[in-house]
Design a protein around this motif. Structure first.
Motif, PDB file in Angstrom:
ATOM      1  N   ARG A  11      38.955  39.077 -19.606  1.00 26.84           N
ATOM      2  CA  ARG A  11      37.893  38.303 -18.958  1.00 26.84           C
ATOM      3  C   ARG A  11      37.300  39.171 -17.873  1.00 26.84           C
ATOM      4  O   ARG A  11      38.033  39.805 -17.110  1.00 26.84           O
ATOM      5  N   THR A  12      35.978  39.220 -17.816  1.00 28.74           N
ATOM      6  CA  THR A  12      35.314  40.044 -16.811  1.00 28.74           C
ATOM      7  C   THR A  12      34.406  39.188 -15.939  1.00 28.74           C
ATOM      8  O   THR A  12      33.881  38.172 -16.370  1.00 28.74           O
ATOM      9  N   ALA A  13      34.239  39.649 -14.711  1.00 30.23           N
ATOM     10  CA  ALA A  13      33.300  39.061 -13.766  1.00 30.23           C
ATOM     11  C   ALA A  13      32.264  40.131 -13.470  1.00 30.23           C
ATOM     12  O   ALA A  13      32.613  41.239 -13.057  1.00 30.23           O
ATOM     13  N   PRO A  41      27.206  45.908 -12.985  1.00 29.98           N
ATOM     14  CA  PRO A  41      28.468  46.127 -12.277  1.00 29.98           C
ATOM     15  C   PRO A  41      29.422  44.976 -12.575  1.00 29.98           C
ATOM     16  O   PRO A  41      28.998  43.827 -12.707  1.00 29.98           O
ATOM     17  N   GLY A  42      30.687  45.301 -12.668  1.00 29.46           N
ATOM     18  CA  GLY A  42      31.696  44.273 -12.904  1.00 29.46           C
ATOM     19  C   GLY A  42      32.851  44.827 -13.696  1.00 29.46           C
ATOM     20  O   GLY A  42      32.850  45.980 -14.123  1.00 29.46           O
ATOM     21  N   ARG A  57      35.012  42.005  -5.630  1.00 29.70           N
ATOM     22  CA  ARG A  57      35.844  43.222  -5.618  1.00 29.70           C
ATOM     23  C   ARG A  57      35.200  44.311  -6.464  1.00 29.70           C
ATOM     24  O   ARG A  57      35.069  45.469  -6.034  1.00 29.70           O
ATOM     25  N   GLU A  58      34.800  43.959  -7.674  1.00 29.28           N
ATOM     26  CA  GLU A  58      34.188  44.943  -8.571  1.00 29.28           C
ATOM     27  C   GLU A  58      32.875  45.478  -8.003  1.00 29.28           C
ATOM     28  O   GLU A  58      32.589  46.670  -8.112  1.00 29.28           O
ATOM     29  N   THR A  63      29.834  49.819  -6.433  1.00 30.23           N
ATOM     30  CA  THR A  63      28.547  50.094  -5.788  1.00 30.23           C
ATOM     31  C   THR A  63      28.663  50.363  -4.294  1.00 30.23           C
ATOM     32  O   THR A  63      27.699  50.805  -3.678  1.00 30.23           O
ATOM     33  N   GLY A  64      29.808  50.036  -3.699  1.00 34.21           N
ATOM     34  CA  GLY A  64      29.965  50.157  -2.256  1.00 34.21           C
ATOM     35  C   GLY A  64      29.393  48.977  -1.491  1.00 34.21           C
ATOM     36  O   GLY A  64      29.479  48.924  -0.263  1.00 34.21           O
TER      37      GLY A  64
END
Length: 165
Positions: A11-13, A41-42, A57-58, A63-64
């Motif tokens: 599972r990704t966010a 991003p994720g 968090r990701e 990306t900072g």
């Protein structure tokens, strides 16, 4: 078609990160051998981690950009289905958040070794860029989703996008 129910092999966010010029940040992921795909991003949600916490968090790692889970709000879109990516096989699900910034200089110093090897570049895309893209961009339905969000704001109801595998 609704995304399948879990349990999920992964599972990704993910975050639809948009700047004041209405451009969306995408990363070019893959290799010459496997091919490339542009994606947001994720990444993976850790065991017991809330989706918005994983997305925040990701976003910071890739990306900072520091955003709190609460700033990311609710999930705006979802997609999922079966895939065999070699390193993971089974039912996958991707949940997307929307976040706007005035501008952001992407800092990729938080990349993992795998990301350093797999992400070739990043670029900010307009809706027109997405609509005209000759390269593979995921998730499918990203251009109309982004156009709708930019026109009307984040959707009241979760948008279900087609699975891209």
């Amino acid at each position: 078609m609704s995304p399948p129910e879990g349990p999920y092999a992964r599972r990704t966010a993910r975050v639809l990160l948009v700047d004041k010029e209405d451009r969306l940040l995408l990363f070019k992921f893959g290799s010459r051998r496997r091919g490339f795909v542009w994606l947001t991003p994720g990444g993976g949600v850790d065991e017991g981690e809330a989706l918005n916490a994983a997305a925040a968090r990701e976003l910071r790692e890739e990306t900072g950009l520091i955003a709190t889970p609460e700033e990311l709000g609710e999930v705006v879109a979802v997609t999922g289905g079966y895939a065999d990516l070699g390193w993971v096989k089974g039912i996958l699900r991707e949940d997307y958040f929307f976040h706007r910034v005035d501008a952001h200089d992407v800092d990729m110093s938080g990349f993992t070794d795998y990301e350093r090897k797999s992400i070739a570049e990043h670029r900010w895309w307009t809706v027109a860029d997405l609509e005209a893209a000759a390269e593979h961009v995921v998730p499918w339905g990203l251009a109309p989703l982004l156009a709708s969000i930019l026109r009307d704001g984040p959707p009241e109801n979760l948008v279900e996008l087609p699975w891209h595998h």
